[in-house]
Design a protein around this motif. Structure first.
Motif, PDB file in Angstrom:
ATOM      1  N   ARG A   1       0.815  -1.214   0.000  1.00  0.00           N
ATOM      2  CA  ARG A   1       0.000   0.000   0.000  1.00  0.00           C
ATOM      3  C   ARG A   1       0.853   1.270   0.000  1.00  0.00           C
ATOM      4  NH1 ARG A   1      -5.210  -1.903   3.581  1.00  0.00           N
ATOM      5  NH2 ARG A   1      -5.554  -3.750   2.328  1.00  0.00           N
ATOM      6  N   ARG A   2       1.714   1.331  -1.011  1.00  0.00           N
ATOM      7  CA  ARG A   2       2.626   2.459  -1.157  1.00  0.00           C
ATOM      8  C   ARG A   2       2.747   2.847  -2.626  1.00  0.00           C
ATOM      9  NH1 ARG A   2       5.824   3.960   2.702  1.00  0.00           N
ATOM     10  NH2 ARG A   2       7.436   4.615   1.270  1.00  0.00           N
ATOM     11  N   PRO A   3       3.159   4.089  -2.876  1.00  0.00           N
ATOM     12  CA  PRO A   3       3.405   4.501  -4.264  1.00  0.00           C
ATOM     13  C   PRO A   3       4.551   3.716  -4.892  1.00  0.00           C
ATOM     14  CG  PRO A   3       3.281   6.411  -2.801  1.00  0.00           C
ATOM     15  CD  PRO A   3       3.307   5.188  -1.929  1.00  0.00           C
TER      16      PRO A   3
ATOM     17  N   GLU B   1      -0.652   2.190 -11.068  1.00  0.00           N
ATOM     18  CA  GLU B   1      -0.142   3.325 -10.283  1.00  0.00           C
ATOM     19  C   GLU B   1      -1.029   4.557 -10.456  1.00  0.00           C
ATOM     20  OE1 GLU B   1       2.151   3.496  -7.976  1.00  0.00           O
ATOM     21  OE2 GLU B   1       3.078   1.544  -8.289  1.00  0.00           O
ATOM     22  N   ILE B   2      -1.439   4.826 -11.686  1.00  0.00           N
ATOM     23  CA  ILE B   2      -2.298   5.999 -11.937  1.00  0.00           C
ATOM     24  C   ILE B   2      -3.608   5.872 -11.177  1.00  0.00           C
ATOM     25  CG2 ILE B   2      -3.691   7.143 -13.710  1.00  0.00           C
ATOM     26  CD1 ILE B   2      -1.291   6.607 -15.650  1.00  0.00           C
ATOM     27  N   ILE B   3      -4.200   4.694 -11.218  1.00  0.00           N
ATOM     28  CA  ILE B   3      -5.475   4.492 -10.531  1.00  0.00           C
ATOM     29  C   ILE B   3      -5.304   4.630  -9.023  1.00  0.00           C
ATOM     30  CG2 ILE B   3      -7.273   2.774 -10.042  1.00  0.00           C
ATOM     31  CD1 ILE B   3      -6.819   1.941 -13.066  1.00  0.00           C
ATOM     32  N   ALA B   4      -4.219   4.099  -8.476  1.00  0.00           N
ATOM     33  CA  ALA B   4      -3.960   4.256  -7.035  1.00  0.00           C
ATOM     34  C   ALA B   4      -3.652   5.714  -6.696  1.00  0.00           C
ATOM     35  CB  ALA B   4      -2.802   3.355  -6.609  1.00  0.00           C
ATOM     36  N   ALA B   5      -2.979   6.406  -7.589  1.00  0.00           N
ATOM     37  CA  ALA B   5      -2.622   7.813  -7.332  1.00  0.00           C
ATOM     38  C   ALA B   5      -3.840   8.719  -7.303  1.00  0.00           C
ATOM     39  CB  ALA B   5      -1.632   8.296  -8.390  1.00  0.00           C
ATOM     40  N   THR B   6      -4.913   8.337  -8.007  1.00  0.00           N
ATOM     41  CA  THR B   6      -6.111   9.179  -8.000  1.00  0.00           C
ATOM     42  C   THR B   6      -6.699   9.323  -6.597  1.00  0.00           C
ATOM     43  OG1 THR B   6      -7.595   7.339  -8.544  1.00  0.00           O
ATOM     44  CG2 THR B   6      -6.714   8.642 -10.393  1.00  0.00           C
TER      45      THR B   6
ATOM     46  N   ARG C   1      -6.732   4.796  -0.716  1.00  0.00           N
ATOM     47  CA  ARG C   1      -7.906   3.933  -0.853  1.00  0.00           C
ATOM     48  C   ARG C   1      -7.455   2.573  -1.362  1.00  0.00           C
ATOM     49  NH1 ARG C   1     -13.196   6.646  -0.595  1.00  0.00           N
ATOM     50  NH2 ARG C   1     -13.658   4.460  -0.767  1.00  0.00           N
ATOM     51  N   TRP C   2      -7.637   1.561  -0.556  1.00  0.00           N
ATOM     52  CA  TRP C   2      -7.174   0.227  -0.924  1.00  0.00           C
ATOM     53  C   TRP C   2      -8.282  -0.818  -0.851  1.00  0.00           C
ATOM     54  CZ3 TRP C   2      -2.857   0.614  -3.389  1.00  0.00           C
ATOM     55  CH2 TRP C   2      -1.978   1.654  -3.078  1.00  0.00           C
ATOM     56  N   GLU C   3      -9.523  -0.369  -0.959  1.00  0.00           N
ATOM     57  CA  GLU C   3     -10.631  -1.317  -0.937  1.00  0.00           C
ATOM     58  C   GLU C   3     -10.567  -2.189  -2.199  1.00  0.00           C
ATOM     59  OE1 GLU C   3     -11.736   2.387   1.208  1.00  0.00           O
ATOM     60  OE2 GLU C   3     -11.164   2.039  -0.866  1.00  0.00           O
ATOM     61  N   PRO C   4     -11.123  -3.403  -2.109  1.00  0.00           N
ATOM     62  CA  PRO C   4     -11.076  -4.307  -3.267  1.00  0.00           C
ATOM     63  C   PRO C   4     -11.684  -3.722  -4.540  1.00  0.00           C
ATOM     64  CG  PRO C   4     -11.705  -5.526  -1.298  1.00  0.00           C
ATOM     65  CD  PRO C   4     -11.661  -4.070  -0.912  1.00  0.00           C
ATOM     66  N   TRP C   5     -12.733  -2.910  -4.434  1.00  0.00           N
ATOM     67  CA  TRP C   5     -13.369  -2.363  -5.633  1.00  0.00           C
ATOM     68  C   TRP C   5     -12.375  -1.576  -6.473  1.00  0.00           C
ATOM     69  CZ3 TRP C   5     -13.235   2.758  -6.707  1.00  0.00           C
ATOM     70  CH2 TRP C   5     -13.051   3.648  -5.646  1.00  0.00           C
ATOM     71  N   ARG C   6     -11.406  -0.914  -5.820  1.00  0.00           N
ATOM     72  CA  ARG C   6     -10.432  -0.118  -6.542  1.00  0.00           C
ATOM     73  C   ARG C   6      -9.529  -1.017  -7.391  1.00  0.00           C
ATOM     74  NH1 ARG C   6      -5.560   0.473  -7.457  1.00  0.00           N
ATOM     75  NH2 ARG C   6      -4.888  -0.373  -5.510  1.00  0.00           N
ATOM     76  N   PHE C   7      -9.173  -2.165  -6.847  1.00  0.00           N
ATOM     77  CA  PHE C   7      -8.354  -3.119  -7.591  1.00  0.00           C
ATOM     78  C   PHE C   7      -9.135  -3.696  -8.772  1.00  0.00           C
ATOM     79  CE2 PHE C   7      -6.229  -3.085  -3.481  1.00  0.00           C
ATOM     80  CZ  PHE C   7      -4.900  -3.073  -3.845  1.00  0.00           C
ATOM     81  N   PHE C   8     -10.422  -3.996  -8.548  1.00  0.00           N
ATOM     82  CA  PHE C   8     -11.242  -4.556  -9.620  1.00  0.00           C
ATOM     83  C   PHE C   8     -11.525  -3.530 -10.708  1.00  0.00           C
ATOM     84  CE2 PHE C   8     -12.204  -7.679  -6.208  1.00  0.00           C
ATOM     85  CZ  PHE C   8     -11.710  -8.792  -6.865  1.00  0.00           C
ATOM     86  N   LEU C   9     -11.707  -2.279 -10.318  1.00  0.00           N
ATOM     87  CA  LEU C   9     -11.851  -1.214 -11.309  1.00  0.00           C
ATOM     88  C   LEU C   9     -10.585  -1.129 -12.166  1.00  0.00           C
ATOM     89  CD1 LEU C   9     -13.265   1.251 -12.570  1.00  0.00           C
ATOM     90  CD2 LEU C   9     -12.238   2.631 -10.730  1.00  0.00           C
TER      91      LEU C   9
END
Length: 183
Positions: free
Chosen positions: A63-65, A102-107, A112-120
């Motif tokens: 959970r890091r950049p 990385e871009i999606i996590a950076a937004t 935010r590390w919920e599973p939906w973010r990974f699936f998106l």
């Protein structure tokens, strides 16, 4: 709190370990991809979906950049050691998928590390790859149902491998790996 832009040696080593393990899987996927493309091309998206694994495991665990991109590049180098002829493909795929992750996590500013973010992220990666492969594989030659299934499996593959990656990342977190990989 540690500087979130600095990457410690323990984080780099954790990325390297994940990258080696997932790079071996990518090399295996590369080894069977020719047979799948020739024998059952409609299933190719399921095979290519494995390429989301390095970033998903690294991001879920650490959970890091930058951990997705670093881990993808290590995995690409490992897979390239097995199939040196494909180094460009592996590095390109690592940059594309790791960069998108990385871009999606950076937004969310890496908060935010919920599973939906990974699936998106998996759906976006699948869609981008499906569009690229559409033209490279001349998918228009398939009947309409084949085109639909082909594209759908390019989405399902990354989503399924994301579920696997989240399970692995959670298991590593429960085992205490994240505590040992401090920022």
């Amino acid at each position: 709190m540690a500087d979130r832009t600095r990457i410690s040696t323990s984080v780099l080593l954790t990325c390297a370990a994940i990258g080696v393990a997932t790079g071996v899987l990518q090399a295996g996927a590369g080894a069977i991809s020719g047979f799948v493309s020739a024998g059952a091309p409609i299933l190719y998206g399921l095979v290519l979906g494995v390429h989301v694994l390095p970033g998903v495991v690294a991001q879920e665990l650490l959970r890091r950049p930058w951990v997705a991109l670093i881990t993808h590049l290590v995995a690409a180098l490992v897979a390239s050691a097995v199939v040196p002829l494909w180094i460009g493909r592996y590095i390109g795929t690592a940059l594309l998928i790791g960069g998108l992750q990385e871009i999606i996590a950076a937004t969310s500013r890496y908060k935010r590390w919920e599973p939906w973010r990974f699936f998106l992220s998996a759906v976006i990666v699948g869609a981008v790859i499906a569009v690229a492969i559409w033209f490279a594989a001349d998918v228009a030659r398939f009947p309409l149902w084949g085109q639909i299934v082909y594209v759908a499996l390019f989405i399902v593959g990354p989503v399924a491998w994301t579920a696997v990656g989240l399970a692995i990342g959670n298991a590593l977190r429960r085992a205490g790996v994240a505590r040992r990989s401090r920022g």
